[in-house]
Design a protein around this motif. Structure first.
Motif, mmCIF file in Angstrom:
data_model
loop_
_atom_site.group_PDB
_atom_site.id
_atom_site.type_symbol
_atom_site.label_atom_id
_atom_site.label_comp_id
_atom_site.label_asym_id
_atom_site.label_seq_id
_atom_site.Cartn_x
_atom_site.Cartn_y
_atom_site.Cartn_z
ATOM 1 N N MET A 1 0.739 3.844 -2.802
ATOM 2 C CA MET A 1 -0.289 3.794 -3.844
ATOM 3 C C MET A 1 -1.402 4.381 -4.104
ATOM 4 N N HIS A 2 -2.430 4.811 -5.170
ATOM 5 C CA HIS A 2 -3.405 5.101 -5.244
ATOM 6 C C HIS A 2 -3.811 4.265 -5.577
ATOM 7 N N VAL A 3 -5.160 4.032 -5.234
ATOM 8 C CA VAL A 3 -6.622 3.150 -5.524
ATOM 9 C C VAL A 3 -7.536 3.247 -5.886
ATOM 10 N N LEU A 4 -8.244 3.559 -6.626
ATOM 11 C CA LEU A 4 -9.405 3.930 -7.284
ATOM 12 C C LEU A 4 -10.665 2.638 -7.136
ATOM 13 N N ILE A 5 -11.692 2.539 -6.573
ATOM 14 C CA ILE A 5 -12.740 1.897 -5.986
ATOM 15 C C ILE A 5 -14.464 2.173 -7.284
ATOM 16 N N HIS A 65 -5.326 11.669 -10.887
ATOM 17 C CA HIS A 65 -5.378 12.179 -9.467
ATOM 18 C C HIS A 65 -4.539 10.592 -9.462
ATOM 19 N N ALA A 66 -3.096 10.421 -10.006
ATOM 20 C CA ALA A 66 -2.603 9.362 -9.944
ATOM 21 C C ALA A 66 -2.695 7.815 -9.595
ATOM 22 N N VAL A 67 -3.759 7.965 -10.435
ATOM 23 C CA VAL A 67 -4.073 6.815 -9.281
ATOM 24 C C VAL A 67 -3.278 5.517 -10.632
ATOM 25 N N ALA A 246 0.286 -5.893 -6.015
ATOM 26 C CA ALA A 246 1.142 -4.795 -6.883
ATOM 27 C C ALA A 246 1.385 -3.674 -6.153
ATOM 28 N N ARG A 247 0.964 -3.734 -4.714
ATOM 29 C CA ARG A 247 2.053 -2.362 -4.294
ATOM 30 C C ARG A 247 3.426 -3.004 -3.559
ATOM 31 N N ALA A 248 3.700 -4.652 -3.672
ATOM 32 C CA ALA A 248 4.469 -4.919 -3.155
ATOM 33 C C ALA A 248 5.628 -5.271 -4.419
ATOM 34 N N ARG A 249 4.706 -5.528 -5.625
ATOM 35 C CA ARG A 249 5.809 -5.328 -7.090
ATOM 36 C C ARG A 249 6.374 -3.965 -6.941
ATOM 37 N N ARG A 250 5.744 -2.955 -6.632
ATOM 38 C CA ARG A 250 6.037 -1.294 -6.886
ATOM 39 C C ARG A 250 7.274 -0.876 -5.821
#
Length: 255
Positions: A1-5, A65-67, A246-250
């Motif tokens: 997963m790509h996270v944008l901060i 960027h597939a965020v 969120a990552r765990a759900r996906r």
């Protein structure tokens, strides 16, 4: 997963550090910095500098960027960025979390005067003092420029730009600040009124304690509101848990 901060704050850097600590199994992390500070403290992970071109530009960047997750950890007064983030996240279908440090609260002995904007703060000053410690950052000084009588000590990380009051001294400094240092600064410059934004956090809070001890009035500019319906957390650890959940759900479940 790509996270944008969306970063530029201590909390954003700490969140990037927490997410980086989970590598190599952690998410891909990109922190976006506005580029307004000449020597920013860069966080771990990927870093981009500069704007996106408004809400639509940010939405396009999220898609390109597939965020998968967007965290707005900008300054509490970056109201335009937060509104753009909410619009872009909704447009691109990306979950958004706002990470905001808690605001300051007055305690016994404080003499606070709240203002809804810098312009309101400027309007209050003539009745409150003549030697002003202005700690609202390097932008926005133009609203104080018409005030010819008060003397201003302006503290900021980088040199201010644009119009400023005619009687101004600039102090370039970066927090965290100490209580002893703030006491000495108020004494040395004979400050009789402090102006600050409600930035929250411990790094710049000692000035409030020093003003309270000296019995000085403080003009506190209120924060802009977070858009309705957006989830807000106060701590980087809470944001890191939101990302992990969120990552765990996906993630596909193993048999």
């Amino acid at each position: 997963m790509h996270v944008l901060i969306l970063g530029g704050t201590t909390e954003a850097r700490r969140l990037a550090e927490l997410l980086a600590a989970g590598q190599p199994a952690g998410p891909r992390v990109t922190t976006s910095l506005a580029g307004r500070v000449s020597a920013p403290r860069t966080p771990p992970g990927e870093v981009r500098v500069g704007g996106f071109g408004g809400a639509e530009g940010l939405a396009a960047w999220l898609r390109e960027h597939a965020v998968g997750l967007l965290v707005d950890a900008t300054h509490p007064f970056a109201g335009t960025i937060t509104r753009n983030a909410a619009h872009a996240a909704a447009t691109a279908g990306v979950p958004l979390l706002v990470l905001r440090r808690p605001g300051w609260r007055p305690v016994e002995g404080d003499v606070w005067h709240e203002a809804g904007s810098l312009a309101e703060a400027a309007a209050l000053l003539p009745a409150l003092g003549r030697r002003v410690f202005l700690t609202t950052g390097r932008t926005g000084l133009a609203v104080f420029a018409p005030l010819a009588d008060p003397w201003f000590l302006v503290r900021s990380v980088d040199a201010p730009e644009g119009p400023r009051p005619p009687r101004t001294e600039v102090l370039l400094d970066r927090g965290p600040f100490t209580l002893d240092g703030e006491r000495e600064l108020l004494r040395r410059h004979r400050i009789d009124v402090l102006v600050t934004k409600d930035s929250g956090g411990a790094a710049t809070a000692p000035k409030l304690t020093a003003a309270r001890e000296a019995g000085l009035p403080v003009v506190v500019v209120r924060r802009p509101p977070v858009p309705e319906g957006v989830r807000v957390v106060a701590e980087p650890g809470q944001a890191a848990r939101w990302v992990a959940e969120a990552r765990a759900r996906r993630s596909p479940r193993r048999p």
